[in-house]
Design a protein around this motif. Structure first.
Motif, PDB file in Angstrom:
ATOM      1  N   GLN A  39       0.822  -1.204   0.000  1.00 21.88           N
ATOM      2  CA  GLN A  39       0.000   0.000   0.000  1.00 21.88           C
ATOM      3  C   GLN A  39       0.862   1.261   0.000  1.00 21.88           C
ATOM      4  O   GLN A  39       0.528   2.251  -0.655  1.00 21.88           O
ATOM      5  CB  GLN A  39      -0.923  -0.003   1.226  1.00 21.88           C
ATOM      6  N   ARG A  40       1.970   1.231   0.746  1.00 29.10           N
ATOM      7  CA  ARG A  40       2.843   2.404   0.792  1.00 29.10           C
ATOM      8  C   ARG A  40       3.537   2.643  -0.543  1.00 29.10           C
ATOM      9  O   ARG A  40       3.799   3.789  -0.922  1.00 29.10           O
ATOM     10  CB  ARG A  40       3.898   2.254   1.897  1.00 29.10           C
ATOM     11  N   MET A  41       3.851   1.569  -1.264  1.00 28.82           N
ATOM     12  CA  MET A  41       4.431   1.729  -2.603  1.00 28.82           C
ATOM     13  C   MET A  41       3.440   2.414  -3.531  1.00 28.82           C
ATOM     14  O   MET A  41       3.797   3.315  -4.297  1.00 28.82           O
ATOM     15  CB  MET A  41       4.846   0.374  -3.174  1.00 28.82           C
ATOM     16  N   VAL A  42       2.184   1.968  -3.480  1.00 35.43           N
ATOM     17  CA  VAL A  42       1.150   2.577  -4.323  1.00 35.43           C
ATOM     18  C   VAL A  42       0.933   4.032  -3.909  1.00 35.43           C
ATOM     19  O   VAL A  42       0.848   4.932  -4.755  1.00 35.43           O
ATOM     20  CB  VAL A  42      -0.165   1.781  -4.236  1.00 35.43           C
ATOM     21  N   ALA A  43       0.871   4.267  -2.602  1.00 37.81           N
ATOM     22  CA  ALA A  43       0.626   5.626  -2.110  1.00 37.81           C
ATOM     23  C   ALA A  43       1.739   6.585  -2.520  1.00 37.81           C
ATOM     24  O   ALA A  43       1.487   7.766  -2.786  1.00 37.81           O
ATOM     25  CB  ALA A  43       0.487   5.599  -0.587  1.00 37.81           C
ATOM     26  N   ALA A  44       2.969   6.078  -2.583  1.00 34.84           N
ATOM     27  CA  ALA A  44       4.102   6.941  -2.951  1.00 34.84           C
ATOM     28  C   ALA A  44       3.998   7.458  -4.377  1.00 34.84           C
ATOM     29  O   ALA A  44       4.590   8.487  -4.713  1.00 34.84           O
ATOM     30  CB  ALA A  44       5.412   6.173  -2.774  1.00 34.84           C
ATOM     31  N   SER A  45       3.246   6.746  -5.212  1.00 35.84           N
ATOM     32  CA  SER A  45       3.106   7.158  -6.614  1.00 35.84           C
ATOM     33  C   SER A  45       1.932   8.097  -6.828  1.00 35.84           C
ATOM     34  O   SER A  45       1.807   8.701  -7.901  1.00 35.84           O
ATOM     35  CB  SER A  45       2.932   5.923  -7.509  1.00 35.84           C
ATOM     36  N   GLN A  46       1.069   8.239  -5.832  1.00 34.96           N
ATOM     37  CA  GLN A  46      -0.155   9.026  -5.992  1.00 34.96           C
ATOM     38  C   GLN A  46       0.083  10.478  -5.587  1.00 34.96           C
ATOM     39  O   GLN A  46      -0.430  10.961  -4.584  1.00 34.96           O
ATOM     40  CB  GLN A  46      -1.282   8.416  -5.152  1.00 34.96           C
ATOM     41  N   SER A  47       0.875  11.173  -6.375  1.00 36.79           N
ATOM     42  CA  SER A  47       1.191  12.556  -6.072  1.00 36.79           C
ATOM     43  C   SER A  47       1.245  13.367  -7.354  1.00 36.79           C
ATOM     44  O   SER A  47       2.029  13.053  -8.261  1.00 36.79           O
ATOM     45  CB  SER A  47       2.532  12.655  -5.334  1.00 36.79           C
ATOM     46  N   MET A  56      11.476   6.436 -10.635  1.00 40.62           N
ATOM     47  CA  MET A  56      10.181   6.146 -10.017  1.00 40.62           C
ATOM     48  C   MET A  56      10.243   4.879  -9.161  1.00 40.62           C
ATOM     49  O   MET A  56       9.592   4.797  -8.108  1.00 40.62           O
ATOM     50  CB  MET A  56       9.099   6.011 -11.092  1.00 40.62           C
ATOM     51  N   PHE A  57      11.006   3.891  -9.590  1.00 39.35           N
ATOM     52  CA  PHE A  57      11.133   2.668  -8.792  1.00 39.35           C
ATOM     53  C   PHE A  57      11.814   2.973  -7.463  1.00 39.35           C
ATOM     54  O   PHE A  57      11.444   2.447  -6.403  1.00 39.35           O
ATOM     55  CB  PHE A  57      11.906   1.610  -9.575  1.00 39.35           C
ATOM     56  N   ILE A  58      12.809   3.861  -7.503  1.00 40.49           N
ATOM     57  CA  ILE A  58      13.481   4.273  -6.272  1.00 40.49           C
ATOM     58  C   ILE A  58      12.493   5.002  -5.353  1.00 40.49           C
ATOM     59  O   ILE A  58      12.464   4.781  -4.136  1.00 40.49           O
ATOM     60  CB  ILE A  58      14.690   5.175  -6.590  1.00 40.49           C
ATOM     61  N   ILE A  59      11.660   5.857  -5.942  1.00 43.89           N
ATOM     62  CA  ILE A  59      10.675   6.597  -5.150  1.00 43.89           C
ATOM     63  C   ILE A  59       9.661   5.651  -4.520  1.00 43.89           C
ATOM     64  O   ILE A  59       9.307   5.780  -3.342  1.00 43.89           O
ATOM     65  CB  ILE A  59       9.964   7.651  -6.033  1.00 43.89           C
ATOM     66  N   LEU A  60       9.185   4.672  -5.285  1.00 43.87           N
ATOM     67  CA  LEU A  60       8.217   3.708  -4.750  1.00 43.87           C
ATOM     68  C   LEU A  60       8.840   2.894  -3.619  1.00 43.87           C
ATOM     69  O   LEU A  60       8.192   2.642  -2.592  1.00 43.87           O
ATOM     70  CB  LEU A  60       7.742   2.778  -5.867  1.00 43.87           C
ATOM     71  N   SER A  61      10.074   2.479  -3.800  1.00 42.31           N
ATOM     72  CA  SER A  61      10.759   1.713  -2.756  1.00 42.31           C
ATOM     73  C   SER A  61      10.974   2.563  -1.511  1.00 42.31           C
ATOM     74  O   SER A  61      10.867   2.080  -0.385  1.00 42.31           O
ATOM     75  CB  SER A  61      12.108   1.198  -3.270  1.00 42.31           C
ATOM     76  N   SER A  62      11.261   3.852  -1.726  1.00 44.40           N
ATOM     77  CA  SER A  62      11.476   4.738  -0.580  1.00 44.40           C
ATOM     78  C   SER A  62      10.193   4.958   0.204  1.00 44.40           C
ATOM     79  O   SER A  62      10.235   5.300   1.394  1.00 44.40           O
ATOM     80  CB  SER A  62      12.027   6.084  -1.036  1.00 44.40           C
ATOM     81  N   GLY A  63       9.022   4.771  -0.457  1.00 39.81           N
ATOM     82  CA  GLY A  63       7.754   4.886   0.259  1.00 39.81           C
ATOM     83  C   GLY A  63       7.635   3.849   1.361  1.00 39.81           C
ATOM     84  O   GLY A  63       7.083   4.128   2.438  1.00 39.81           O
ATOM     85  N   VAL A  64       8.165   2.643   1.108  1.00 39.73           N
ATOM     86  CA  VAL A  64       8.143   1.578   2.117  1.00 39.73           C
ATOM     87  C   VAL A  64       9.056   1.940   3.286  1.00 39.73           C
ATOM     88  O   VAL A  64       8.675   1.854   4.458  1.00 39.73           O
ATOM     89  CB  VAL A  64       8.585   0.239   1.489  1.00 39.73           C
ATOM     90  N   VAL A  65      10.274   2.384   2.966  1.00 40.32           N
ATOM     91  CA  VAL A  65      11.239   2.745   4.006  1.00 40.32           C
ATOM     92  C   VAL A  65      10.768   3.985   4.768  1.00 40.32           C
ATOM     93  O   VAL A  65      10.917   4.080   5.992  1.00 40.32           O
ATOM     94  CB  VAL A  65      12.630   2.982   3.392  1.00 40.32           C
ATOM     95  N   GLY A  66      10.194   4.945   4.028  1.00 39.28           N
ATOM     96  CA  GLY A  66       9.707   6.162   4.667  1.00 39.28           C
ATOM     97  C   GLY A  66       8.638   5.883   5.705  1.00 39.28           C
ATOM     98  O   GLY A  66       8.601   6.523   6.768  1.00 39.28           O
ATOM     99  N   TYR A  67       7.753   4.913   5.423  1.00 38.39           N
ATOM    100  CA  TYR A  67       6.717   4.550   6.393  1.00 38.39           C
ATOM    101  C   TYR A  67       7.350   3.938   7.651  1.00 38.39           C
ATOM    102  O   TYR A  67       6.935   4.239   8.775  1.00 38.39           O
ATOM    103  CB  TYR A  67       5.741   3.561   5.769  1.00 38.39           C
ATOM    104  N   ALA A  68       8.368   3.106   7.439  1.00 40.71           N
ATOM    105  CA  ALA A  68       9.050   2.502   8.583  1.00 40.71           C
ATOM    106  C   ALA A  68       9.742   3.558   9.435  1.00 40.71           C
ATOM    107  O   ALA A  68       9.727   3.496  10.671  1.00 40.71           O
ATOM    108  CB  ALA A  68      10.069   1.471   8.091  1.00 40.71           C
ATOM    109  N   ILE A  69      10.326   4.558   8.765  1.00 41.90           N
ATOM    110  CA  ILE A  69      10.989   5.656   9.489  1.00 41.90           C
ATOM    111  C   ILE A  69       9.974   6.416  10.342  1.00 41.90           C
ATOM    112  O   ILE A  69      10.213   6.722  11.514  1.00 41.90           O
ATOM    113  CB  ILE A  69      11.683   6.608   8.496  1.00 41.90           C
TER     114      ILE A  69
END
Length: 423
Positions: A41-49, A277-290
């Protein structure tokens, strides 16, 4: 554990986006309170901007401009303006970086392009291989400030900071970087006996002719800032305008953009956009953990226990970014550390726009230094220059950049004057 997995995979040579995603998934797998579906879900959310749409548009615009004759005309006007100064083409590459900030939007792309176009002529003019590589690589730092820097767009997106204000704030630091680097190159060129390419300064007629030939390329950054400032375009719409502008100028003004070159630009852009964009989507997962671990709050408490002086905290963060930037690629540094450091800066009264410009300079600076300097390795590989020769020639430039960063950190009006004036 997730940080260890990320670092190990990165050292083993796994592509950055995959290493980042793997580290994030390990965190979710080890935490029984967070189902793995949250990571998806966080990967998808990271792209919705909507603001994030600016990234692919500006990447495409940069590729189209490189095939439309705009880049070549910027090289011509840079050559006319500064090739007569001691250091010759070394000054040309610095001025070109300032002009290319509004075209490529990427320090690495700017450095690689200039190494291919100017690297050979610079060495033929008498400049040493190390001096050539160092000047091309370090001058690409200017691209981090001059709009439309991709790093500024990502910082604004991750930190919820006005991209329009960031674009304006980058202009004065970008100009100062240009002047400081030209001064260092001039001193080094006189010291080493490098002669200028042209014997005399250009005449007023030569300057006017070069500016006239490049007027459509030079107008682009101005149009970009004006349209964003007065609300005509959002940053994303400005990116779409940039693509249209490049196509119109290349096809009907310079008459150099063909259908085949446009297709090549699209193909090259797809590769770059997919990676970013793949880096941004992956960072959405890490960003949520942070955020879940409340690292911004913990860092704020830890730093404020050391000192409550905003300028000291800002300089401390610059040191942290310098260390991190040396070992980690700039884009991922921005994506990972912006959500952590921006709240810290705001809590001690530092303007996030001021901090953003300094952060982009420092993380981009890391790309010019060993051991993981992507821009450095790209240029050195193209020019077949050893890292030892590069570092030896680049050291005065490194010291000058760091000195300027300290000045910008201690005197915020240099960064905030334009955005405060116009916004």
């Amino acid at each position: 554990m997730s940080a260890l997995v990320f670092l190990v995979l990165l050292l083993l040579g796994l592509p950055l986006a995959f290493a980042l995603l793997a580290g994030g998934l390990v965190y979710f797998a080890m935490d029984s309170h967070l189902p793995i579906t949250v990571a998806v879900q966080r990967m998808v959310a990271a792209s919705q901007s909507f603001p994030l749409l600016a990234v692919p548009f500006f990447v495409l615009a940069g590729h189209v401009m490189n095939h439309s004759g705009i880049t070549q005309r910027l090289i011509t006007v840079s050559n006319v303006l500064v090739a007569w100064i001691s250091g010759g083409l070394a000054h040309v590459t610095i001025v070109l970086s300032a002009l290319m900030g509004g075209v490529s939007g990427s320090a690495i792309a700017d450095a690689a392009m200039q190494a291919r176009v100017l690297g050979g002529p610079m060495q033929s003019s008498g400049l040493s291989k190390g001096f050539t590589a160092a000047t091309i690589t370090v001058s690409a730092l200017i691209t981090a400030c001059i709009p439309p820097s991709i790093g500024l767009i990502l910082y604004g997106y991750m930190g919820n900071v006005s991209i329009g204000r960031l674009f304006l704030a980058g202009l004065i630091p970008g100009i100062l970087l240009t002047l400081v680097l030209m001064l260092v190159v001039y001193v080094q060129a006189r010291k080493k006996g490098f002669t200028p390419v042209q014997a005399a300064p250009p005449s007023a007629m030569q300057v006017l002719k070069a500016l006239n030939q490049s007027k459509w390329a030079l107008c682009f950054p101005i149009l970009l800032i004006v349209t964003i400032r007065f609300g005509i375009f959002t940053p994303s719409e400005a990116g779409a305008f940039a693509v249209l502008y490049a196509c119109i100028v290349g096809k009907w003004v310079y008459r150099e953009l063909t259908l085949a070159e446009l297709i090549t630009s699209l193909r090259d852009s797809i590769s770059d956009i997919g990676m970013i964009m793949f880096i941004i989507l992956s960072s959405g997962v890490v960003g949520y953990a942070i955020a879940y671990e409340q690292l911004p709050v913990s860092l704020t408490l830890a730093v404020t226990q050391l000192t409550t002086q905003p300028q000291l905290i800002l300089l401390l963060c610059m040191v942290i970014l310098l260390v991190v930037g040396v070992v980690m690629e700039g884009t991922i540094t921005v994506l990972l550390l912006t959500p952590i450091l921006v709240p810290l800066m705001q809590s001690v009264g530092v303007d996030p726009v001021h901090f953003g410009i300094l952060m982009l300079i420092m993380v981009t600076f890391g790309g010019t230094t060993p051991p993981v300097g992507i821009a450095m390795y790209a240029v050195c590989n193209i020019l077949h220059c050893s890292a030892t020769d590069y570092v030896k020639a680049a050291m005065p430039l490194f010291l000058a950049v760091l000195a300027l960063v300290v000045v910008l950190a201690l005197y915020p009006p240099l960064v905030l004057f334009l955005p405060d004036l116009l916004f």
